[in-house]
Design a protein around this motif. Structure first.
Motif: not given
Length: 450
Positions: A331-342
């Motif tokens: 990764l170029n930068a760390p992951v900061i979040g996750i969001a689910a689809t409807p």
């Protein structure tokens, strides 16, 4: 509970002092003839006074929302005036603070009103709000629908065991040509006995705010700090928190259940804590992780959730289905979040550089992965139908992809970095919260800070 005050809706000439609760009295009138520049010299509230003032603003906006009225935005000038007035009342000045109010009215406010009340230093903030809502003239002042109306609250904890609260409302752009009398006394939504008092220890500033979660109605939100203390604003119901508990790792986020009757807290070690109707379906607490957990996303049913770590690893619990991850990928930068689809059949991951990774039925709408950013991305929020999403950076900059841009704090001075973002489902606007608990609203009601 003791004495209350309200002001006229036109340029201030007189004000009526009215007994609110527990005191039998008659209305008296005095003339306001002095015009003076308001001074901020006495407007320095203590931490607990500020905390109670914030609670009162949230309570009044919740009462307005319950009656179909718009929320009042925070007005710093009105807050200074209100604090000066409350300090004057506590000091026994007679008439206390009225020149400030005359100046405010004749100088810039086309609509202006104020109410005040006194109570014991052990009475909580809801005592004032419920008293005003129970008194017709005070309620009428607070429940007018005037465009661009602001609010400021001052509270002074006196040394004699009496505390004074003052609310000032006003608009610099619109007047109130059709003053409404007899505003509805119900529904009364402020819980009796809720809020802080002058004797309540103020929340410690040693623990930074780490997240915000909205209620489904869009008329409230919860804030959480790294210790797990949760504060409720607007129509958000308090269900508890981890404050005072011995945590192995700081709380990194708060996420509401789909029906808004509960929430999850997630810590950076993967520990998950459930409150209200939030179910516990598992956690990564006690498991050795390659990277800290940074976010949680619930399934549409609320019977499961995904956790994501900063290395892109995804962990599925309950009825959440694993659709892939970035774990083990460079990764170029760390992951900061996750969001689910409807549908719950996919999710987005977002990295600190704004790079977006889609899994399942999540659709890519754009990213800032190839852009130079002034500050890292700290939060992502999708539109309810999944057709777009917003990012917010730690400097308050907002990036919209398939979603309407409502404004940002980019290029504005901030006392602390932005750490989270939440969407108002009622207006399509959004809130952002800073690590010092400051809340900034864009086409969304301001309901108080942490």
């Amino acid at each position: 509970m003791g004495v209350g005050t309200r002001a006229s809706r036109h340029p201030v000439r007189s004000a009526a002092r009215l007994a609110i609760v527990g005191v039998l009295g008659t209305a008296t009138v005095w003339t306001l003839g002095i015009i003076a520049e308001p001074s901020a010299a006495s407007a320095a509230a203590t931490p607990i006074e500020s905390q109670m003032s914030t609670e009162i603003i949230a309570q009044i906006n919740a009462e307005r929302s319950a009656r179909g009225l718009s929320a009042l935005h925070y007005d710093a000038n009105l807050a200074t005036l209100a604090q000066n007035y409350a300090d004057g009342q506590a000091a026994g000045t007679e008439p206390p603070g009225d020149p400030d109010y005359t100046y405010a009215q004749v100088s810039s406010y086309l609509w202006f009103g104020f109410v005040s009340a006194a109570a014991g230093t052990t009475d909580v903030s809801s005592t004032y709000t419920l008293a005003w809502m129970g008194s017709a003239p005070h309620r009428d002042t607070l429940l007018q629908e005037v465009p661009n109306q602001g609010i400021g609250v001052g509270l002074s904890c006196g040394v004699d065991g009496t505390a004074w609260a003052q609310v000032a409302v006003g608009s610099t752009t619109d007047n109130d040509p059709s003053y409404t009398s007899g505003t509805p006394a119900s529904p009364m939504v402020t819980p009796e006995g809720s809020g802080s008092s002058c004797t309540t220890p103020a929340r410690s500033s040693a623990w930074p705010t780490s997240g915000i979660a909205p209620t489904p109605s869009g008329n409230g939100y919860w804030l959480v700090d790294a210790q797990g203390d949760v504060t409720s604003h607007g129509d958000a119901t308090p269900y508890g928190g981890m404050g005072g508990s011995d945590l192995n790792a700081p709380v990194s986020h708060i996420v509401a259940t789909p029906d808004g009757h509960g929430y999850w807290l997630v810590a950076s070690d993967g520990g998950t804590f459930s409150f209200g109707d939030a179910g516990f379906f598992g956690s990564m607490g006690g498991t050795r992780l390659n990277a800290p957990v940074v976010d949680l996303a619930p399934t549409p049913s609320g019977r499961g959730y995904w956790l994501v770590a900063s290395d892109g690893g995804v962990f599925a619990f309950g009825d959440a289905r694993f659709a892939g991850s970035m774990g083990g990928s460079p990764l170029n930068a760390p992951v900061i979040g996750i969001a689910a689809t409807p549908t719950g059949k996919g999710y987005w991951l977002v990295a600190a550089d704004g790079g977006v990774f889609t899994f399942g039925d999540a659709v890519f709408r754009g990213s800032t992965g190839s852009m130079h950013l002034n500050s890292p991305i700290v939060s992502m929020s999708p539109i309810s139908d999944g057709t777009g999403y917003w990012f917010v950076a730690s400097d308050g900059g907002v990036f919209a992809f398939g979603a309407p841009f409502r404004g940002s704090m980019g290029m504005q001075h901030l006392n602390a970095p932005i750490v989270g973002m939440a969407i108002d489902s009622a207006t399509g606007g959004y809130w952002m919260v800073a690590s010092d608990g400051g809340v900034f609203s864009f086409d969304a009601p301001y309901l108080g800070a942490g």
